[in-house]
Design an enzyme around this catalytic site. Structure first.
Site, PDB file in Angstrom:
ATOM      1  N   TYR A 134       2.502  -3.486  17.729  1.00 16.09           N
ATOM      2  CA  TYR A 134       3.408  -4.259  16.872  1.00 16.09           C
ATOM      3  C   TYR A 134       3.681  -5.635  17.495  1.00 16.09           C
ATOM      4  O   TYR A 134       3.453  -6.663  16.870  1.00 16.09           O
ATOM      5  CB  TYR A 134       4.694  -3.467  16.704  1.00 16.09           C
ATOM      6  CG  TYR A 134       5.713  -4.072  15.766  1.00 16.09           C
ATOM      7  CD1 TYR A 134       5.541  -4.019  14.388  1.00 16.09           C
ATOM      8  CD2 TYR A 134       6.879  -4.679  16.251  1.00 16.09           C
ATOM      9  CE1 TYR A 134       6.491  -4.550  13.514  1.00 16.09           C
ATOM     10  CE2 TYR A 134       7.831  -5.203  15.395  1.00 16.09           C
ATOM     11  CZ  TYR A 134       7.636  -5.136  14.026  1.00 16.09           C
ATOM     12  OH  TYR A 134       8.588  -5.665  13.177  1.00 16.09           O
ATOM     13  N   GLY A 190       6.701   1.787   2.169  1.00 13.35           N
ATOM     14  CA  GLY A 190       7.404   1.322   0.963  1.00 13.35           C
ATOM     15  C   GLY A 190       7.433   2.434  -0.071  1.00 13.35           C
ATOM     16  O   GLY A 190       6.684   3.404   0.017  1.00 13.35           O
ATOM     17  N   ASN A 193       0.828  -1.223   0.000  1.00 17.61           N
ATOM     18  CA  ASN A 193       0.000   0.000   0.000  1.00 17.61           C
ATOM     19  C   ASN A 193       0.858   1.267   0.000  1.00 17.61           C
ATOM     20  O   ASN A 193       0.334   2.372   0.114  1.00 17.61           O
ATOM     21  CB  ASN A 193      -0.959   0.004   1.209  1.00 17.61           C
ATOM     22  CG  ASN A 193      -0.236   0.202   2.531  1.00 17.61           C
ATOM     23  OD1 ASN A 193       1.002   0.152   2.580  1.00 17.61           O
ATOM     24  ND2 ASN A 193      -0.981   0.413   3.607  1.00 17.61           N
ATOM     25  N   GLN A 216      -5.317 -26.583  12.181  1.00 17.98           N
ATOM     26  CA  GLN A 216      -6.747 -26.786  11.876  1.00 17.98           C
ATOM     27  C   GLN A 216      -6.998 -27.076  10.401  1.00 17.98           C
ATOM     28  O   GLN A 216      -7.881 -27.856  10.065  1.00 17.98           O
ATOM     29  CB  GLN A 216      -7.509 -25.512  12.281  1.00 17.98           C
ATOM     30  CG  GLN A 216      -8.984 -25.724  12.526  1.00 17.98           C
ATOM     31  CD  GLN A 216      -9.623 -24.447  13.093  1.00 17.98           C
ATOM     32  OE1 GLN A 216      -9.032 -23.738  13.894  1.00 17.98           O
ATOM     33  NE2 GLN A 216     -10.825 -24.157  12.662  1.00 17.98           N
ATOM     34  N   LYS A 233      -4.671 -21.167   2.188  1.00 14.70           N
ATOM     35  CA  LYS A 233      -5.522 -22.352   2.393  1.00 14.70           C
ATOM     36  C   LYS A 233      -6.269 -22.688   1.100  1.00 14.70           C
ATOM     37  O   LYS A 233      -6.310 -23.847   0.676  1.00 14.70           O
ATOM     38  CB  LYS A 233      -6.513 -22.037   3.519  1.00 14.70           C
ATOM     39  CG  LYS A 233      -7.498 -23.130   3.814  1.00 14.70           C
ATOM     40  CD  LYS A 233      -8.501 -22.675   4.861  1.00 14.70           C
ATOM     41  CE  LYS A 233      -9.738 -23.554   4.817  1.00 14.70           C
ATOM     42  NZ  LYS A 233     -10.850 -22.968   5.559  1.00 14.70           N
ATOM     43  N   VAL A 248      -3.398  -4.860   2.675  1.00 19.73           N
ATOM     44  CA  VAL A 248      -3.685  -6.248   3.069  1.00 19.73           C
ATOM     45  C   VAL A 248      -4.827  -6.337   4.090  1.00 19.73           C
ATOM     46  O   VAL A 248      -5.302  -7.434   4.397  1.00 19.73           O
ATOM     47  CB  VAL A 248      -2.431  -6.981   3.616  1.00 19.73           C
ATOM     48  CG1 VAL A 248      -1.383  -7.148   2.532  1.00 19.73           C
ATOM     49  CG2 VAL A 248      -1.857  -6.288   4.850  1.00 19.73           C
TER      50      VAL A 248
END
Ligand code: NAD
Ligand code: UDP
Length: 313
Positions: free
Chosen positions: A144, A37, A33, A161, A104, A58
């Site tokens: 953090y 960065g 985003n 799981q 997943k 994210v």
């Protein structure tokens, strides 16, 4: 050749990782985003045919088709992660949930960039992966530290799981080219202050310690952990050579030939007093250990900031 997602790929570590993965012949999807960065970090390889940049937070859900995910999205410097602490927690927790959900669904292996901060202000020295830490859950670093601890918990729960193929890496202080000049971390602060002949700001008495890992060593360790099958982690990656912050200040002054004086300022709340990784697990499982000594790494980092300042950045 694999197709690999790097979240936080336009940041300091992320951009070095993207570059290395491209050089290894992989396709890289860099998601960022652009909070801490920068596009200039990815400029050297932005036109590479196997590189793709997606501007995306994210915290919001996303879909990509990849074989592997490196989850690095999160500001790493205290100044930046404390700027909007609620956002930092959301980035750590929602970011991990979105990356793990994706892993997943598409069956991708996923690595979490965790941190030595999960040990808090450690009472065990050096820090082994079995140490459970000494974190203040309501302090200014908690957004953090606890965010990263929750992300680790999520990684292991998705693993147990849902059988997600995880790797968890605990990164200790890392430095090198492409750190932000103004991000407040100690190595960049001291080098920029020394080059500008400004006072070197040592917080507290400077007797707190850190162990500094050069970025190329860190990226070697990160990829080695991802590519091996002996452990899911957590594994410490860092340089065990420990220095006081005052020693670092003196080293930077000597290496830059600066006339800067050292001044002492208040120690921030919950600042850990000592930090040194035990890296026996990384050595045992995938034969990793750092190669770049502090002086050698500082030399390259000083040259980088010198060029940045001369270019007016
Ligand atoms: P950095 O701040 O340079 O990079 C973080 C990147 O994540 C930046 O490009 C930023 O724009 C991006 N980002 C932040 N929030 C985001 C969001 N919500 N959505 C998408 N992108 C987002 O820091 P770094 O030093 O490169 O650290 C990278 C990772 O490694 C972080 O997860 C950090 O916690 C971890 N780490 C770094 C160190 C270190 O010493 N450098 C130590 C321990 C852990
Ligand atoms: N520090 C300092 N002067 C500065 C910046 C940092 O003395 O200008 C100290 C800071 O208090 C801490 C250490 O250097 O003890 C490392 O700080 P950094 O923010 O780089 O990383 P972290 O505390 O997360 O290890």
């Amino acid at each position: 050749m694999k197709r690999i997602l790097v979240t936080g790929g336009a940041g300091f570590l992320g951009s070095h990782l993207c570059e290395r993965l491209l050089n290894c012949g992989h396709e890289v999807v860099c998601m960022d985003n652009l909070f801490t960065g920068r596009k200039v970090n990815i400029l050297p390889f932005a036109e590479h045919p196997a590189f793709e940049f997606i501007r995306q937070d994210v915290i919001d859900p996303f879909k990509v088709e990849v074989d592997e995910i490196y989850n690095l999205a999160c500001p790493a410097s205290p100044v930046h992660y404390q700027h909007n602490p609620i956002k930092t927690i959301k980035t750590n927790v929602m970011g991990a949930i979105h990356c793990l959900g994706l892993a997943k669904r598409i069956g991708a292996r996923i690595l979490q960039a965790s941190t030595s901060e999960v040990y808090g202000d450690p009472t065990v020295h050096p820090q082994l992966e079995t140490y459970r830490g000494n974190v203040n859950p309501i302090g200014i670093r908690a957004c953090y530290d606890e965010g990263k601890r929750c992300a680790e918990a999520l990684f292991f729960d998705y693993h147990r799981q849902n059988g997600v193929d995880i790797r968890v890496m605990r990164i200790f202080n890392t430095y090198g080219p492409r750190m932000l000049a103004n991000d407040g971390r100690v190595v960049s602060n001291f080098i920029v202050q020394a080059l500008k002949e400004k006072p070197i700001t040592v917080y507290g008495k400077g007797d707190q310690t850190r162990s500094f890992c050069y970025v190329s060593d860190l990226i070697d360790g990160m990829i080695a952990l991802m590519d091996q099958d002996a452990t899911v982690g957590p594994v410490n990656i860092g340089n065990p050579d420990e220095f006081t912050i005052l020693e670092l200040a003196e080293k930077v002054i000597a290496m830059t030939g600066s006339r800067s004086e050292i001044i002492f300022e208040d120690l921030p709340q919950d600042d850990p007093m000592q930090r040194q990784p035990d890296i026996a697990l990384a050595k045992k499982y995938f034969g990793w250990e750092p190669k770049v000594a502090l002086e050698e790494g500082l030399k390259k980092t000083i040259a980088y900031f010198q060029a940045e300042l001369e270019a007016g950045h």
